[in-house]
Design a protein around this motif. Structure first.
Motif, PDB file in Angstrom:
ATOM      1  N   THR A 136      42.316  43.747  37.371  1.00  0.00           N
ATOM      2  CA  THR A 136      41.754  44.403  36.181  1.00  0.00           C
ATOM      3  C   THR A 136      42.828  45.056  35.315  1.00  0.00           C
ATOM      4  OG1 THR A 136      41.547  46.441  37.436  1.00  0.00           O
ATOM      5  CG2 THR A 136      39.620  44.989  37.414  1.00  0.00           C
ATOM      6  N   ASP A 160      46.838  45.537  33.454  1.00  0.00           N
ATOM      7  CA  ASP A 160      47.480  44.888  32.304  1.00  0.00           C
ATOM      8  C   ASP A 160      47.969  43.488  32.653  1.00  0.00           C
ATOM      9  OD1 ASP A 160      47.002  47.122  30.808  1.00  0.00           O
ATOM     10  OD2 ASP A 160      48.963  48.016  31.195  1.00  0.00           O
ATOM     11  N   ARG A 176      39.253  47.803  43.014  1.00  0.00           N
ATOM     12  CA  ARG A 176      38.602  48.762  43.906  1.00  0.00           C
ATOM     13  C   ARG A 176      37.126  48.868  43.567  1.00  0.00           C
ATOM     14  NH1 ARG A 176      42.155  53.724  42.430  1.00  0.00           N
ATOM     15  NH2 ARG A 176      42.112  52.521  40.498  1.00  0.00           N
ATOM     16  N   LYS A 218      34.102  46.654  37.783  1.00  0.00           N
ATOM     17  CA  LYS A 218      35.269  46.579  36.892  1.00  0.00           C
ATOM     18  C   LYS A 218      35.851  45.160  36.903  1.00  0.00           C
ATOM     19  CE  LYS A 218      39.516  49.275  36.231  1.00  0.00           C
ATOM     20  NZ  LYS A 218      40.406  50.260  36.849  1.00  0.00           N
ATOM     21  N   ASN A 253      38.967  43.960  45.997  1.00  0.00           N
ATOM     22  CA  ASN A 253      40.309  43.491  46.355  1.00  0.00           C
ATOM     23  C   ASN A 253      40.267  42.718  47.670  1.00  0.00           C
ATOM     24  OD1 ASN A 253      41.839  44.445  44.160  1.00  0.00           O
ATOM     25  ND2 ASN A 253      41.992  46.507  45.056  1.00  0.00           N
ATOM     26  N   ALA A 301      48.997  42.513  41.797  1.00  0.00           N
ATOM     27  CA  ALA A 301      49.225  42.996  40.431  1.00  0.00           C
ATOM     28  C   ALA A 301      48.942  44.499  40.372  1.00  0.00           C
ATOM     29  CB  ALA A 301      48.358  42.230  39.445  1.00  0.00           C
ATOM     30  N   PHE A 349      53.874  49.858  41.761  1.00  0.00           N
ATOM     31  CA  PHE A 349      54.647  50.069  42.993  1.00  0.00           C
ATOM     32  C   PHE A 349      54.140  51.284  43.772  1.00  0.00           C
ATOM     33  CE2 PHE A 349      58.218  52.180  45.123  1.00  0.00           C
ATOM     34  CZ  PHE A 349      58.454  51.228  46.105  1.00  0.00           C
ATOM     35  N   ILE A 354      47.211  50.644  49.060  1.00  0.00           N
ATOM     36  CA  ILE A 354      46.341  49.473  48.824  1.00  0.00           C
ATOM     37  C   ILE A 354      46.494  48.476  49.971  1.00  0.00           C
ATOM     38  CG2 ILE A 354      45.950  47.450  47.352  1.00  0.00           C
ATOM     39  CD1 ILE A 354      46.575  49.225  44.935  1.00  0.00           C
TER      40      ILE A 354
HETATM   41  N1  NAP Z   1      52.721  45.592  32.774  1.00  0.00           N
HETATM   42  C1  NAP Z   1      53.729  44.734  32.642  1.00  0.00           C
HETATM   43  O1  NAP Z   1      54.116  44.364  31.512  1.00  0.00           O
HETATM   44  C2  NAP Z   1      54.401  44.163  33.876  1.00  0.00           C
HETATM   45  C3  NAP Z   1      55.347  43.129  33.730  1.00  0.00           C
HETATM   46  C4  NAP Z   1      55.946  42.581  34.893  1.00  0.00           C
HETATM   47  C5  NAP Z   1      55.609  43.081  36.147  1.00  0.00           C
HETATM   48  N2  NAP Z   1      54.701  44.104  36.236  1.00  0.00           N
HETATM   49  C6  NAP Z   1      54.369  44.645  37.564  1.00  0.00           C
HETATM   50  O2  NAP Z   1      53.015  44.299  37.807  1.00  0.00           O
HETATM   51  C7  NAP Z   1      52.398  45.351  38.567  1.00  0.00           C
HETATM   52  C8  NAP Z   1      51.115  45.757  37.858  1.00  0.00           C
HETATM   53  O3  NAP Z   1      51.454  46.310  36.599  1.00  0.00           O
HETATM   54  P1  NAP Z   1      50.314  46.706  35.548  1.00  0.00           P
HETATM   55  O4  NAP Z   1      51.025  47.225  34.347  1.00  0.00           O
HETATM   56  O5  NAP Z   1      49.353  45.578  35.386  1.00  0.00           O
HETATM   57  O6  NAP Z   1      49.600  47.918  36.325  1.00  0.00           O
HETATM   58  P2  NAP Z   1      48.318  48.797  35.907  1.00  0.00           P
HETATM   59  O7  NAP Z   1      47.606  48.113  34.787  1.00  0.00           O
HETATM   60  O8  NAP Z   1      48.764  50.184  35.676  1.00  0.00           O
HETATM   61  O9  NAP Z   1      47.441  48.792  37.247  1.00  0.00           O
HETATM   62  C9  NAP Z   1      46.978  47.600  37.840  1.00  0.00           C
HETATM   63  C10 NAP Z   1      45.760  47.898  38.694  1.00  0.00           C
HETATM   64  O10 NAP Z   1      46.119  48.702  39.822  1.00  0.00           O
HETATM   65  C11 NAP Z   1      44.949  49.384  40.269  1.00  0.00           C
HETATM   66  N3  NAP Z   1      45.228  50.812  40.476  1.00  0.00           N
HETATM   67  C12 NAP Z   1      45.584  51.713  39.543  1.00  0.00           C
HETATM   68  N4  NAP Z   1      45.713  52.944  40.089  1.00  0.00           N
HETATM   69  C13 NAP Z   1      45.427  52.814  41.409  1.00  0.00           C
HETATM   70  C14 NAP Z   1      45.367  53.719  42.504  1.00  0.00           C
HETATM   71  N5  NAP Z   1      45.616  55.026  42.357  1.00  0.00           N
HETATM   72  N6  NAP Z   1      45.018  53.214  43.706  1.00  0.00           N
HETATM   73  C15 NAP Z   1      44.735  51.917  43.860  1.00  0.00           C
HETATM   74  N7  NAP Z   1      44.761  51.000  42.849  1.00  0.00           N
HETATM   75  C16 NAP Z   1      45.109  51.455  41.645  1.00  0.00           C
HETATM   76  C17 NAP Z   1      43.906  49.271  39.165  1.00  0.00           C
HETATM   77  O11 NAP Z   1      42.891  48.369  39.594  1.00  0.00           O
HETATM   78  P3  NAP Z   1      41.391  48.852  39.945  1.00  0.00           P
HETATM   79  O12 NAP Z   1      41.158  50.181  39.268  1.00  0.00           O
HETATM   80  O13 NAP Z   1      40.554  47.774  39.359  1.00  0.00           O
HETATM   81  O14 NAP Z   1      41.344  48.911  41.404  1.00  0.00           O
HETATM   82  C18 NAP Z   1      44.688  48.702  38.007  1.00  0.00           C
HETATM   83  O15 NAP Z   1      43.905  47.912  37.151  1.00  0.00           O
HETATM   84  C19 NAP Z   1      53.421  46.492  38.660  1.00  0.00           C
HETATM   85  O16 NAP Z   1      53.978  46.532  39.943  1.00  0.00           O
HETATM   86  C20 NAP Z   1      54.471  46.164  37.607  1.00  0.00           C
HETATM   87  O17 NAP Z   1      55.774  46.578  38.023  1.00  0.00           O
HETATM   88  C21 NAP Z   1      54.085  44.646  35.135  1.00  0.00           C
END
Ligand code: NAP
Length: 216
Positions: free
Chosen positions: A9, A11, A31, A35, A61, A74, A77, A83
């Motif tokens: 869900t 980015d 989770r 969503k 998940n 996704a 870190f 998770i």
């Molecule tokens: N964003 C970028 O441009 C990009 C580019 C390359 C690599 N990455 C890597 O890809 C990964 C994901 O990045 P993102 O930007 O997509 O992350 P994000 O949107 O901030 O979070 C991804 C998902 O993680 C879950 N999450 C958030 N807080 C949480 C918590 N406290 N406990 C458990 N689950 C939680 C949520 O899913 P639910 O609420 O649905 O459970 C959320 O939709 C990262 O490790 C990042 O380094 C990101």
């Protein structure tokens, strides 16, 4: 090929769902099941507007792990350990890590865990017969989501198992103009992860958006 996206869900998860579900069966995990279903509805609508068929379902998940051959983590870190501790059933699966441990102060810097990289830490958290690959670390989420643009980037893939690496490279090559490159064993993932703060600093200090890499 069934691909489960834990944190589908978010980015990058939503962007990957948009790009992967026309080619593969995608299970979007969250989770909160509602969503995940909402993300699927948004993605399906965006793809149907562009006359693209897709295969995607939303669920927990745990369902994304259970029903997939390949699981993409996704998730940020800082949430990886809780998770993964809450999930089971990774035995025999290919687990793809796009996870980058990054700190932000006046600039972005690489902040790996004691294992050397997020990918190596993840390997230590999973059963021994799960195969971890690092991939998709260096593509900005906004680019994944920009469906009307080609994704014209190189994707470095690190893995210790040749067959799993080949499978992940095929998935990379199935998307738009992405091109997969063998970047060595999993312990080389730190090199790939550490490129992302460089890209973010280049973007920030040169007023660019969504900087990526292409090997030529
Ligand atoms: N964003 C970028 O441009 C990009 C580019 C390359 C690599 N990455 C890597 O890809 C990964 C994901 O990045 P993102 O930007 O997509 O992350 P994000 O949107 O901030 O979070 C991804 C998902 O993680 C879950 N999450 C958030 N807080 C949480 C918590 N406290 N406990 C458990 N689950 C939680 C949520 O899913 P639910 O609420 O649905 O459970 C959320 O939709 C990262 O490790 C990042 O380094 C990101």
């Amino acid at each position: 090929m069934k691909i489960g996206i834990v944190g589908g869900t978010g980015d990058i998860g939503e962007g990957m769902t948009l790009r992967l579900s026309p080619k593969h069966d995608v299970i979007v995990g969250s989770r909160e099941e509602a969503k995940a279903i909402a993300t699927c509805d948004t993605c399906r609508e965006a793809l149907h507007e562009r006359d693209q068929e897709c295969s995607l379902i939303g669920g927990s998940n745990q369902r994304a792990v259970d029903e997939a051959d390949i699981v993409i983590l996704a998730i940020p870190f800082k949430h990886v350990i809780p998770i993964l501790k809450a999930l089971t059933g990774f035995e025999g699966k290919i687990v793809v890590s796009p996870v980058n441990p990054i700190e932000r102060t006046t600039h972005f810097s690489y902040a790996p865990p004691p294992e050397g990289s997020a990918a190596m830490m993840i390997k230590g958290l999973l059963p021994p017969d799960a195969t971890v690959c690092a991939a998709f670390n260096n593509i900005a989420a906004e680019k994944w989501r920009a469906l009307d643009e080609e994704l014209d980037y190189s994707v470095a893939v690190c893995c210790d198992d040749d067959s799993a690496k080949h499978t992940v490279m095929e998935i990379v090559n199935s998307v738009s103009r992405l091109r997969a490159y063998d970047a060595g064993p999993l312990r080389a993932a730190s090199v790939v992860e550490s490129v992302t703060p460089l890209l973010l600093n280049i973007a920030r200090f040169n007023r660019l958006k969504d900087v990526g890499i292409r090997f030529v």
